[in-house]
Design a protein around this motif. Sequence first.
Motif, PDB file in Angstrom:
ATOM      1  N   ARG A 215       0.830  -1.202   0.000  1.00  0.00           N
ATOM      2  CA  ARG A 215       0.000   0.000   0.000  1.00  0.00           C
ATOM      3  C   ARG A 215       0.870   1.260   0.000  1.00  0.00           C
ATOM      4  O   ARG A 215       2.045   1.214   0.342  1.00  0.00           O
ATOM      5  N   PHE A 216       0.262   2.357  -0.426  1.00  0.00           N
ATOM      6  CA  PHE A 216       0.915   3.669  -0.493  1.00  0.00           C
ATOM      7  C   PHE A 216       1.975   3.723  -1.587  1.00  0.00           C
ATOM      8  O   PHE A 216       2.796   4.645  -1.622  1.00  0.00           O
ATOM      9  N   GLN A 217       1.980   2.727  -2.478  1.00  0.00           N
ATOM     10  CA  GLN A 217       2.880   2.710  -3.616  1.00  0.00           C
ATOM     11  C   GLN A 217       2.061   2.480  -4.881  1.00  0.00           C
ATOM     12  O   GLN A 217       1.131   1.681  -4.889  1.00  0.00           O
ATOM     13  N   ALA A 218       2.415   3.200  -5.948  1.00  0.00           N
ATOM     14  CA  ALA A 218       1.683   3.064  -7.203  1.00  0.00           C
ATOM     15  C   ALA A 218       1.939   1.694  -7.814  1.00  0.00           C
ATOM     16  O   ALA A 218       3.074   1.203  -7.827  1.00  0.00           O
ATOM     17  N   VAL A 219       0.857   1.052  -8.280  1.00  0.00           N
ATOM     18  CA  VAL A 219       0.951  -0.258  -8.917  1.00  0.00           C
ATOM     19  C   VAL A 219       0.152  -0.208 -10.226  1.00  0.00           C
ATOM     20  O   VAL A 219      -0.440   0.813 -10.575  1.00  0.00           O
ATOM     21  N   LYS A 220       0.132  -1.329 -10.919  1.00  0.00           N
ATOM     22  CA  LYS A 220      -0.610  -1.435 -12.162  1.00  0.00           C
ATOM     23  C   LYS A 220      -1.679  -2.513 -12.011  1.00  0.00           C
ATOM     24  O   LYS A 220      -1.394  -3.634 -11.579  1.00  0.00           O
ATOM     25  N   LEU A 221      -2.895  -2.176 -12.379  1.00  0.00           N
ATOM     26  CA  LEU A 221      -3.987  -3.130 -12.424  1.00  0.00           C
ATOM     27  C   LEU A 221      -4.286  -3.381 -13.894  1.00  0.00           C
ATOM     28  O   LEU A 221      -5.111  -2.709 -14.503  1.00  0.00           O
ATOM     29  N   GLY A 222      -3.548  -4.317 -14.476  1.00  0.00           N
ATOM     30  CA  GLY A 222      -3.596  -4.476 -15.920  1.00  0.00           C
ATOM     31  C   GLY A 222      -2.895  -3.289 -16.568  1.00  0.00           C
ATOM     32  O   GLY A 222      -1.705  -3.065 -16.370  1.00  0.00           O
ATOM     33  N   GLU A 223      -3.631  -2.489 -17.352  1.00  0.00           N
ATOM     34  CA  GLU A 223      -3.100  -1.272 -17.956  1.00  0.00           C
ATOM     35  C   GLU A 223      -3.475  -0.033 -17.161  1.00  0.00           C
ATOM     36  O   GLU A 223      -3.093   1.076 -17.552  1.00  0.00           O
ATOM     37  N   MET A 224      -4.183  -0.216 -16.051  1.00  0.00           N
ATOM     38  CA  MET A 224      -4.696   0.925 -15.294  1.00  0.00           C
ATOM     39  C   MET A 224      -3.803   1.223 -14.087  1.00  0.00           C
ATOM     40  O   MET A 224      -3.544   0.333 -13.270  1.00  0.00           O
ATOM     41  N   PRO A 225      -3.317   2.472 -13.943  1.00  0.00           N
ATOM     42  CA  PRO A 225      -2.575   2.834 -12.731  1.00  0.00           C
ATOM     43  C   PRO A 225      -3.487   2.718 -11.515  1.00  0.00           C
ATOM     44  O   PRO A 225      -4.679   3.031 -11.566  1.00  0.00           O
ATOM     45  N   ALA A 226      -2.918   2.253 -10.405  1.00  0.00           N
ATOM     46  CA  ALA A 226      -3.711   2.054  -9.202  1.00  0.00           C
ATOM     47  C   ALA A 226      -2.879   2.395  -7.975  1.00  0.00           C
ATOM     48  O   ALA A 226      -1.645   2.353  -8.000  1.00  0.00           O
ATOM     49  N   LEU A 227      -3.585   2.737  -6.910  1.00  0.00           N
ATOM     50  CA  LEU A 227      -2.944   3.051  -5.630  1.00  0.00           C
ATOM     51  C   LEU A 227      -3.831   2.501  -4.524  1.00  0.00           C
ATOM     52  O   LEU A 227      -5.052   2.682  -4.549  1.00  0.00           O
ATOM     53  N   ALA A 228      -3.220   1.816  -3.557  1.00  0.00           N
ATOM     54  CA  ALA A 228      -3.950   1.291  -2.407  1.00  0.00           C
ATOM     55  C   ALA A 228      -3.548   2.070  -1.163  1.00  0.00           C
ATOM     56  O   ALA A 228      -2.357   2.298  -0.908  1.00  0.00           O
ATOM     57  N   VAL A 229      -4.546   2.495  -0.389  1.00  0.00           N
ATOM     58  CA  VAL A 229      -4.322   3.196   0.873  1.00  0.00           C
ATOM     59  C   VAL A 229      -5.110   2.455   1.958  1.00  0.00           C
ATOM     60  O   VAL A 229      -5.658   1.375   1.726  1.00  0.00           O
ATOM     61  N   ASP A 230      -5.159   3.043   3.153  1.00  0.00           N
ATOM     62  CA  ASP A 230      -5.848   2.390   4.268  1.00  0.00           C
ATOM     63  C   ASP A 230      -7.327   2.187   3.966  1.00  0.00           C
ATOM     64  O   ASP A 230      -7.961   2.977   3.236  1.00  0.00           O
ATOM     65  N   SER A 231      -7.874   1.148   4.544  1.00  0.00           N
ATOM     66  CA  SER A 231      -9.301   0.886   4.388  1.00  0.00           C
ATOM     67  C   SER A 231     -10.107   1.894   5.216  1.00  0.00           C
ATOM     68  O   SER A 231      -9.585   2.574   6.104  1.00  0.00           O
ATOM     69  N   LEU A 232     -11.391   1.965   4.919  1.00  0.00           N
ATOM     70  CA  LEU A 232     -12.251   2.879   5.676  1.00  0.00           C
ATOM     71  C   LEU A 232     -12.286   2.516   7.149  1.00  0.00           C
ATOM     72  O   LEU A 232     -12.300   3.402   8.017  1.00  0.00           O
TER      73      LEU A 232
END
Length: 260
Positions: A215-232
């Motif tokens: 988390r807190f690092q940019a990743v790729k979801l297929g061809e889509m840029p994605a970012l994971a942060v803390d859950s609600l």
Amino acid sequence: MNEAQRQSYLRALGLTPWVARTTLPGAAPSEPLDWAAETDAGESLAAAPVEATPVRTAPGVGDAEQPARETAAAGAAAADTSAEAPASRAPAPRDSVAETPARAPAPDNAAGLTFTLEAHLAGDTWVVFQQEDPQAPELGRYTGALAASLLTVFGAAPERPRRFYCPLTKQPMSAGEAAQALTAFFAGLSRQHGGRRALFCVDHSLATAVLGGERFQAVKLGEMPALAVDSLQEMLDRPALAKKRSWQAMVAHGFAGSRG
């Protein structure tokens, strides 16, 4: 127990009952069978009596067949005296009993992943929330209120959210299978409704298992840029830590929303 019942039980046990029509040499004397007299009308038999198999004695049989006759006679005598325990005295032939092969224990199936994601389109960003209860129809009372605040920051228009359920069927899904399904899910959303990136508010285990990165690092979801942060739920449980580091990561990677 009358003879009809005895023969019926032997058949139910898989044994092959038989009686000789003529007296065999060396066999013990036995009384003639009378089926009608021995079968009571009120009794329920397990099966119909088995027709006796005659022992044919061909003329001119030599002494070579005498041991076989004596063995058959001994079997008939044993059957007459084994009404209470027929299985122990008269074992069934191998070809008369259906042998059931032993089954190997079934391997334990992995529990797999179980989660539900709720996705909202805000401009060009899919904002995705992990439900604290994957079996619930929607977010909880407090997590729902926090999600609404975040969507306001992103300028999301009120609309029906899209949901991703894992597993997709009753069969468990591994992390790799869930990642492939999630990638296809957002690729389809992007083609149909737009959006070119995704922000995930999920817990640590889900981010590493499905998104393939910390988390807190940019990743790729297929061809889509994605970012994971803390859950609600983490933002509610530890607001000072979770909200701060999540917001800092969103700003650093360009996921701060239209009002950031």
